[in-house]
Each structure stands twice: as structure tokens, then as C-alpha cells.
Design an enzyme around this catalytic site. Structure first.
Site, PDB file in Angstrom:
ATOM      1  N   GLU A   1       0.803  -1.223   0.000  1.00 21.62           N
ATOM      2  CA  GLU A   1       0.000   0.000   0.000  1.00 21.62           C
ATOM      3  C   GLU A   1       0.835   1.272   0.000  1.00 21.62           C
ATOM      4  O   GLU A   1       0.777   2.064   0.961  1.00 21.62           O
ATOM      5  CB  GLU A   1      -0.971   0.009   1.192  1.00 21.62           C
ATOM      6  CG  GLU A   1      -1.900  -1.178   1.255  1.00 21.62           C
ATOM      7  CD  GLU A   1      -2.898  -1.101   2.406  1.00 21.62           C
ATOM      8  OE1 GLU A   1      -2.990  -0.046   3.053  1.00 21.62           O
ATOM      9  OE2 GLU A   1      -3.585  -2.109   2.656  1.00 21.62           O
TER      10      GLU A   1
ATOM     11  N   GLU B   1      -5.412  -8.652   1.050  1.00 21.03           N
ATOM     12  CA  GLU B   1      -6.028  -8.294   2.341  1.00 21.03           C
ATOM     13  C   GLU B   1      -7.496  -8.012   2.105  1.00 21.03           C
ATOM     14  O   GLU B   1      -7.860  -7.356   1.127  1.00 21.03           O
ATOM     15  CB  GLU B   1      -5.416  -7.015   2.946  1.00 21.03           C
ATOM     16  CG  GLU B   1      -4.067  -7.164   3.555  1.00 21.03           C
ATOM     17  CD  GLU B   1      -3.555  -5.857   4.168  1.00 21.03           C
ATOM     18  OE1 GLU B   1      -4.373  -5.013   4.608  1.00 21.03           O
ATOM     19  OE2 GLU B   1      -2.334  -5.682   4.177  1.00 21.03           O
TER      20      GLU B   1
HETATM   21  O1  IFM Z   1      -4.136  -2.925   9.283  1.00 26.15           O
HETATM   22  C1  IFM Z   1      -4.072  -2.454   7.976  1.00 26.15           C
HETATM   23  C2  IFM Z   1      -2.918  -3.099   7.234  1.00 26.15           C
HETATM   24  O2  IFM Z   1      -1.696  -2.888   7.869  1.00 26.15           O
HETATM   25  C3  IFM Z   1      -2.818  -2.541   5.840  1.00 26.15           C
HETATM   26  N1  IFM Z   1      -4.081  -2.605   5.175  1.00 26.15           N
HETATM   27  C4  IFM Z   1      -5.247  -2.124   5.841  1.00 26.15           C
HETATM   28  C5  IFM Z   1      -5.337  -2.750   7.218  1.00 26.15           C
HETATM   29  C6  IFM Z   1      -6.587  -2.243   7.960  1.00 26.15           C
HETATM   30  O3  IFM Z   1      -6.535  -0.865   8.088  1.00 26.15           O
END
Ligand code: IFM
Length: 459
Positions: A171, A368
Site C-alpha cells: 500500500e 487483504e
Molecule cells: O491494518 C491495515 C494493514 O496494515 C494494511 N491494510 C489495511 C489494514 C486495515 O486498516
């Protein structure tokens, strides 16, 4: 009670070679900061008010000292893969040399996964930049990609023979715009010009990391972006929606696809930066082919016209998107998770489809997906119905994209453990395994049982 019919129906749609996994990140779970160098998140967390509940890096989930137990939880879940990140300051304290202790930890982690027949999926950078690098400008330093290359080389030499999939970054949008353009995340600059430069320089690091990994003869190399669908709910907000889509999604995909930086972005940010830091040779390197792209999807961005009513809207403001035209407000609808994020499964389908169109020919993974819910541990059980529904709906909607032709190869639940949700601290629970942050006792929630049952019942 879990709905076994729903789980079985979902499982039947999952091909046998589709990877199901769970994910974490170093600073969020590891603890044991005495065993590593400092990162920007240690410095940020040390400033009162930066983290909602004052949480510090220790003990987090004490994962470093509870590695075997956590590996056993993964084995119990039956997942195919575990996505974790390496802490740069744990293997390279002070951003130089090598820590045998740090490398040894990741070696035990990777070997422990392989022993349990779980594929190691390694992310090199999930936000914990060594403090010493921030002191020389961090993601605004023109040599930051060289530092990242050295770090990548160290990890590749040690673990290259055993890691199944590599991600350079997690990200970069968050690193650049929450950490540099605004003050929400570490290092907390609050300077839009720095944010835009960081966005570009993160991608130069991706390019250098990829080059190093390839030079070691490694394959299955990718990177991870947080992408989403931007929904314009009112007539007239389309130009804002288009610009938010540009900074959130297209900027990164354009660079990876070898397309030039969008003229609209350069025009709208001309009072912020002249983009003089962009180097054409670097852009060519950034466009080097990747073997897969990870998408972290949580929620759509829903926009309505700015009005008296919409001033009441919750959600992110546009300082995260330097250069955004006026006229719109973010308006996440109900139902929402504890983060205030709208739950809207069809947007995972559309996000996958639009990404496949914008970066054709690259296999995709959901690296994710998940939600924070108000979990309660009662009589040894956590009935997290909200999260169970979230997973059932989102996995199904991701498979819809696959059914419609998207080359989707896998899905990772965020997160294996309740952990430090960055500036929100420990209060926001994303785990499928409940963690008592005092005793460190782990308790699988119903959502963990769902993932386990789904994997077991796979067609
Ligand atoms: O916890 C975070 C993660 O580190 C990166 N993506 C989003 C998740 C939730 O905010």
C-alpha cells in the site's frame, strides 16, 4: 452457529489451486522491539496523541516470542499460505549491516511454515522504515531506492530459496498520503508536496527491489496496492470521483503498466509540486513486468455533492488526495465496520474487474480483506457474526469477478491476529483470532472457524 450450507456452497466455487491465506504485518504483531532497530512507527507512537490509545510497539501480539504457537494456529486453520512482512530495522538495525538475530527469526518463521505445508508470502515493506533513513529524508530521499535495494538483497540472500511469493511494498498510497501528505500515519509530515514525491519514490524502490529479486533468479514477484471502487452517488460529483480514482488507483497502475503520469494529476497539483523529481529512466524500470499484483480491498469510496447535509457525512476528507477539486463529500453508507468503513461486497467485484482492465495480463490476488468489529470474548467463544458475513459476502463477490474472467489466484484474510491497527491502536480488532492483549491468550473467533471449514470443504 456457522451456516454450513453457505460455507459449503462457497467452498464448491473455490478451485483446488486457488490460494487461501491469512495475513499480518511486522510492526502490528511482532513486539520485542529490543531485538531490532527503531522505525518511524516507534518514533511516531512515542508522541502522545499520535496513537489513539497510546499503544506502543511492545508487546503487540508478542509474535516474535510466540512464533511456534502462531504457526500452529495457521496449521489448525489449514490455510495454503501466510502473508507476513519483514521488519527492515529487525534485519538491518540502523539501516546498515545485518542482524543475525533478526534474520534468524524470519528463517524460523519461513521454515516453520514450510514444515506445516504453508506457503510463505513475504512483503518487504509494510511501513516500518528505519528511523535512520527517515532522518535523511525517508521516502523523499533521492537515493531511497538504493537503500531498499540493499535491504532486499540481504533478505533475498537469506530466504530466497524458500519464499513462495514476494511483494516489494504494501500500500504505497498509505505510506505517501497518510504518512507524508497528512499526519495520520508515521512519519506524520502533513505536506502534500512531500506526499506526491513519496508516492513516486516508493515506486522507484519497488523497481529496484524487483530488479534485485530478479537478479537472484527469483520468481513469483509482485507488489501490493490498496485499490477500490469510487462511486459517484450524486450528479455533478463525477470530476471529483474521477480524480480520487486517479490518485487512489490509476496513478499506481499507470506506472506499473508503463503509462505516463496522468496529465490531469500534473495540472491539478501544479501549485503543490512541479514533479521535477521524476526521472524517465526510473519510470521505465517501474514498468518492468511483475508476476502478480496484490489488491487490498476493504470498502468503496462513495461520493455525494457537498451540501449542508453532507457536511455531516463521516469518512475521509480530501487532504488525502492532494489537488482534489471542490464540490463533493465522502459518504459511506450503513452498514459500516468499527472503522466507519461502508460494507459493500459488490465493490470488491468491480475493483477486481477494473484493475484487470487497467493492468491486463497480470494475475491478481486479494492480499487483504476483512473488517474491524466490536468483538466480545464470552465463555471462551467470539461470535463475530458481522465478520463472518463480511467474509462470506466478500469471498463470494471476489469469486464473481473470477467467474467473469478476472485472473484471480487467491484470497488472504486480514488479519490472522487482533493487532495494532496503526494510529487506532489496539481497540480496533481485525483478527480472525482474538488476542487478549494482557495475557496474550489467543482464541479463534467464529470467523477463523469459517475460514477453516471453507478450506476443508473446498471442491
Ligand atoms: O491494518 C491495515 C494493514 O496494515 C494494511 N491494510 C489495511 C489494514 C486495515 O486498516
Amino acid at each position: 452457529m456457522l451456516d454450513t450450507t453457505a460455507i459449503n456452497n462457497l467452498s464448491q466455487r473455490i478451485p483446488s489451486d486457488f490460494i487461501v491465506g491469512a495475513a499480518t504485518a511486522s510492526w502490528q504483531v511482532e513486539g520485542d522491539s529490543a531485538g531490532r532497530g527503531r522505525s518511524i512507527w516507534d518514533d511516531f507512537a512515542a508522541v502522545p496523541g499520535n496513537i489513539a490509545d497510546g499503544t506502543l510497539a511492545d508487546p503487540a501480539c508478542d509474535h516474535v516470542n510466540r512464533l511456534e504457537e502462531d504457526l500452529d494456529h495457521l496449521a489448525w486453520l489449514g490455510v495454503d499460505a501466510y502473508r507476513f512482512s519483514v521488519s527492515w530495522p529487525r534485519v538491518m538495525p540502523q539501516a546498515k549491516g545485518a542482524s543475525e538475530q533478526g534474520l534468524g527469526f524470519y528463517e524460523r518463521l519461513v521454515d516453520g511454515l514450510i514444515k506445516r505445508n504453508i506457503k510463505p508470502v513475504l512483503t518487504l515493506y509494510h511501513w516500518d522504515l528505519p528511523s535512520e533513513l527517515e532522518a535523511i529524508g525517508g521516502w523523499n530521499n533521492s537515493d531511497i531506492h538504493k537503500h531498499f535495494a540493499d535491504y532486499t538483497d540481504l533478505v533475498a540472500r537469506r530466504l530466497g530459496d524458500r519464499v513462495s511469493m514476494w511483494a516489494t511494498l504494501n500500500e504505497p498510497w498509505v505510506s505517501a498520503f497518510l504518512g507524508y501528505a497528512t499526519k495520520i500515519h508515521a512519519p506524520g509530515h502533513g505536506d502534500p508536496a512531500k506526499g506526491l514525491e513519496a508516492a513516486y519514490r516508493l515506486m522507484t524502490a519497488h523497481a529496484s527491489g524487483l530488479e534485485v529479486l530478479r537478479s537472484h533468479g527469483l520468481s513469483n514477484l509482485g507488489t501490493v496496492l490498496n485499490l477500490t471502487t469510487v462511486i459517484a452517488d450524486d450528479a455533478g460529483v463525477e470530476p471529483v470521483a474521477d480524480y480520487v480514482d486517479l490518485l487512489q488507483n490509476r496513478f499506481w497502475l499507470d506506472l506499473l503498466a508503463g503509462r505516463p503520469i496522468d496529465g490531469q494529476l500534473i495540472e491539478r497539483t501544479k501549485d503543490i509540486t512541479d514533479w521535477a523529481f521524476v526521472d524517465q529512466e526510473q519510470l521505465k524500470k517501474i514498468a518492468a513486468p511483475i508476476d502478480w499484483l496484490g489488491i487490498n480491498y476493504y470498502t468503496p469510496f462513495r461520493l455525494i455533492a457537498a451540501s449542508e447535509q453532507s457536511k455531516k457525512a463521516v469518512g475521509q476528507d480530501f487532504s488525502l488526495f492532494p489537488g482534489t477539486p471542490a464540490g463533493a463529500a465522502m459518504n459511506p453508507l450503513e452498514p459500516r465496520t468499527e472503522m466507519g468503513w461502508e460494507i459493500h461486497a459488490p465493490s470488491i467485484t468491480s475493483t477486481l474487474k477494473q484493475t484487470a482492465e487497467r493492468l491486463p495480463g497480470v494475475p491478481l490476488y486479494i492480499t487483504e480483506n476483512g473488517g474491524a468489529f466490536d468483538d466480545k470474548l464470552v465463555d471462551g467463544e467470539v461470535r463475530d457474526d458481522g465478520r463472518v458475513s463480511y467474509f462470506l459476502d466478500h469471498i463470494s463477490a471476489a469469486l464473481d469477478a473470477k467467474d467473469q474472467g478476472v485472473d484471480l489466484r487467491g484470497y488472504f484474510a486480514w488479519s490472522l491476529l487482533d493487532n495494532i491497527e496503526w494510529a487506532e491502536g489496539l481497540a480496533k480488532r481485525f483478527g480472525i483470532i482474538y488476542v487478549d492483549h494482557v495475557s496474550q491468550v489467543r482464541t479463534p473467533k467464529d470467523s477463523a472457524k469459517l475460514i477453516k471449514a471453507m478450506v476443508e470443504a473446498r471442491g
